[in-house]
Design an enzyme around this catalytic site. Sequence first.
Site, PDB file in Angstrom:
ATOM      1  N   GLU A   1      -9.516 -13.158   4.871  1.00  0.00           N
ATOM      2  CA  GLU A   1      -8.122 -12.839   4.606  1.00  0.00           C
ATOM      3  C   GLU A   1      -7.258 -14.042   4.970  1.00  0.00           C
ATOM      4  OE1 GLU A   1      -5.091 -11.813   3.287  1.00  0.00           O
ATOM      5  OE2 GLU A   1      -6.233  -9.949   3.218  1.00  0.00           O
TER       6      GLU A   1
ATOM      7  N   CYS B   1       0.308  -2.799   2.295  1.00  0.00           N
ATOM      8  CA  CYS B   1       0.814  -1.530   2.832  1.00  0.00           C
ATOM      9  C   CYS B   1       1.261  -1.659   4.275  1.00  0.00           C
ATOM     10  CB  CYS B   1      -0.247  -0.442   2.713  1.00  0.00           C
ATOM     11  SG  CYS B   1       0.271   1.135   3.412  1.00  0.00           S
TER      12      CYS B   1
ATOM     13  N   CYS C   1       4.218   0.041   2.464  1.00  0.00           N
ATOM     14  CA  CYS C   1       4.490   1.430   2.865  1.00  0.00           C
ATOM     15  C   CYS C   1       5.003   1.572   4.287  1.00  0.00           C
ATOM     16  CB  CYS C   1       3.215   2.272   2.740  1.00  0.00           C
ATOM     17  SG  CYS C   1       2.026   1.738   1.522  1.00  0.00           S
TER      18      CYS C   1
ATOM     19  N   LYS D   1       8.455  -0.221   5.018  1.00  0.00           N
ATOM     20  CA  LYS D   1       9.420   0.485   4.162  1.00  0.00           C
ATOM     21  C   LYS D   1       9.795   1.836   4.760  1.00  0.00           C
ATOM     22  CE  LYS D   1       7.934   3.314   1.547  1.00  0.00           C
ATOM     23  NZ  LYS D   1       7.395   3.143   0.212  1.00  0.00           N
TER      24      LYS D   1
ATOM     25  N   GLY E   1      13.424   0.612 -11.951  1.00  0.00           N
ATOM     26  CA  GLY E   1      13.627   2.042 -11.846  1.00  0.00           C
ATOM     27  C   GLY E   1      12.439   2.787 -11.264  1.00  0.00           C
TER      28      GLY E   1
ATOM     29  N   TYR F   1       9.339   3.281  -7.933  1.00  0.00           N
ATOM     30  CA  TYR F   1       9.324   3.614  -6.507  1.00  0.00           C
ATOM     31  C   TYR F   1      10.187   2.651  -5.680  1.00  0.00           C
ATOM     32  CZ  TYR F   1       4.762   6.188  -6.715  1.00  0.00           C
ATOM     33  OH  TYR F   1       3.736   7.059  -6.949  1.00  0.00           O
TER      34      TYR F   1
ATOM     35  N   GLU G   1      13.701   3.428  -3.659  1.00  0.00           N
ATOM     36  CA  GLU G   1      13.564   3.476  -2.200  1.00  0.00           C
ATOM     37  C   GLU G   1      14.489   2.481  -1.522  1.00  0.00           C
ATOM     38  OE1 GLU G   1       8.943   5.102  -1.979  1.00  0.00           O
ATOM     39  OE2 GLU G   1       9.334   2.952  -1.829  1.00  0.00           O
TER      40      GLU G   1
ATOM     41  N   ASP H   1      -5.570  -2.099  -5.781  1.00  0.00           N
ATOM     42  CA  ASP H   1      -4.561  -2.510  -6.765  1.00  0.00           C
ATOM     43  C   ASP H   1      -5.043  -3.615  -7.690  1.00  0.00           C
ATOM     44  OD1 ASP H   1      -3.027  -0.728  -5.349  1.00  0.00           O
ATOM     45  OD2 ASP H   1      -1.335  -2.083  -5.030  1.00  0.00           O
TER      46      ASP H   1
ATOM     47  N   HIS I   1       8.883  31.594   7.557  1.00  0.00           N
ATOM     48  CA  HIS I   1      10.331  31.804   7.398  1.00  0.00           C
ATOM     49  C   HIS I   1      11.065  31.517   8.704  1.00  0.00           C
ATOM     50  CE1 HIS I   1      13.911  33.524   5.573  1.00  0.00           C
ATOM     51  NE2 HIS I   1      14.128  34.165   6.731  1.00  0.00           N
TER      52      HIS I   1
ATOM     53  N   GLU J   1       8.270  27.846   2.108  1.00  0.00           N
ATOM     54  CA  GLU J   1       7.920  29.209   1.698  1.00  0.00           C
ATOM     55  C   GLU J   1       8.272  29.478   0.237  1.00  0.00           C
ATOM     56  OE1 GLU J   1      10.221  32.501   3.414  1.00  0.00           O
ATOM     57  OE2 GLU J   1      11.688  31.020   4.098  1.00  0.00           O
TER      58      GLU J   1
END
Length: 491
Positions: free
Chosen positions: A51, A69, A74, A77, A207, A209, A213, A334, A468, A473
């Site tokens: 890497e 990510c 992710c 963000k 337009g 994700y 965001e 990806d 509830h 629910e």
Amino acid sequence: MSRKMLIDGDVSNVSDEDQYDFDLFVIGAGSGGVRASRFSAQYGAKVGICELPFHPVSSETVGGVGGTCVIRGCVPKKILVYGAGFGPEIQDAREYGWQVNENVDFDWKRLLHKKTEEIVRLNGVYKRLLSNAGVKLFEGEGRIVGPNEVEVIQLDGTKLSYSAKHILISTGSRAHRPDIPGHELAITSDEALSLEELPKRVVILGGGYIAVEFASIWRGMGSTVNLCFRKELPLRGFDDEMRALVARNLEGRGIILHPQTNLTKLVKTEDGIKVTTDHGEELMADVVLFATGRVPNTKRLNLQAVGVEVDKIGAVKVDEYSRTSVPSIWAIGDVTNRMNLTPVALMEGSMFAKTVFGNEPSKPDHSNVPCAVFCIPPLSVVGLSEEQAIEHATGDVLVFTSTFKPMKNTISGRQEKTLMKLIVDADTDKVIGASMCGPDAPEIMQGIAIAIKCGATKAQFDNTVGIHPSAAEEFVTMRSATRRIAAAGKP
């Protein structure tokens, strides 16, 4: 000893006498690469992984263990989304009796510092995960020089060469920059997560994700945000009814939408960046964000020379088992442009390890994968949208919807409504799609995804007792269909 591996579709015994340096060498230590490495090592494989050195903003020479990510996607963000949510929450708190001063200061640099601390911590966590699994980590740029040979270019330019029985490509993707005049003045999501100053005026192109965001993030922090996108609604590919609600929510929070709009030119001025649209409109911005998609990171891997096939955008072509056109080379995540989500890359990495080293050929299952868009409030879906269900249906489709004001908003006075939706196959009664736009949607949808993955019917939803009072629910109390859509070709 010998180790069983999948070769040319069959599992055969491969002797250690083959004298490879590694059973598996992985290029790219993002979420998918780390998962595949660790799980392969747990099956007894000798694994190496390379890497690029760590940096919050990626390039061809820097990256970091953890990948997009963890370092510039992710995770950071979501931290900023949390930060942006407090502004409106503080406003709402007044109606709940909290005496809040009119002027509440926001310290962008403090949040940025805390965000950076967290991604540095996670980078270390991922390195320890590899070390604890017995995976050998190399820092440098990896490239493939033969069907069973990789080269790692270290920081000082030194080249190391290793042989491997199997090579796995998991180099992810990179933000795309549209080629318009002045494009060098714009930033991508990488830089957006590391800006030194909070911009007061923002123009976002896109337009999807990332666009919606970041529009929510910056608007929640008080910035003026103009969002330009090519379609009539943002989030192409999602349920149209949900897209319309997201658009209303964005506008309701003060984001200025420019549908069916593209940018034609960026010019630096004394007052900031002057942005010209294809309608001739001029917008001023401190920051222009390009959120126009991502492209696979394959350009520097030397794939063509070794015979690995890629498609027109550079994505690695793979079969159902993530195998490339070269039998000893595989690809996940990806970089294959199948379903570009971190949990999917994790799943593909797990299936790869099972297939190649676990003596259990396993295909990644890309059906009924839940996902979320962390706009404010968020959108989350699993299965088919209404439009997809109609397109693929062989029988009638039942649509159940519930629109309501969340209980919290009844006191705060916030006008946003929550929308929930179930798509049901009328012939089988199976729930084939679910979506929700509203607070806590991703947390709720994860549970719904399990039910849909298990083949739950609408009757089983109806027979489930709700919690509830909760928004969740509503998913088990939608008794009457909002509409019934006849299958194509039927009256």
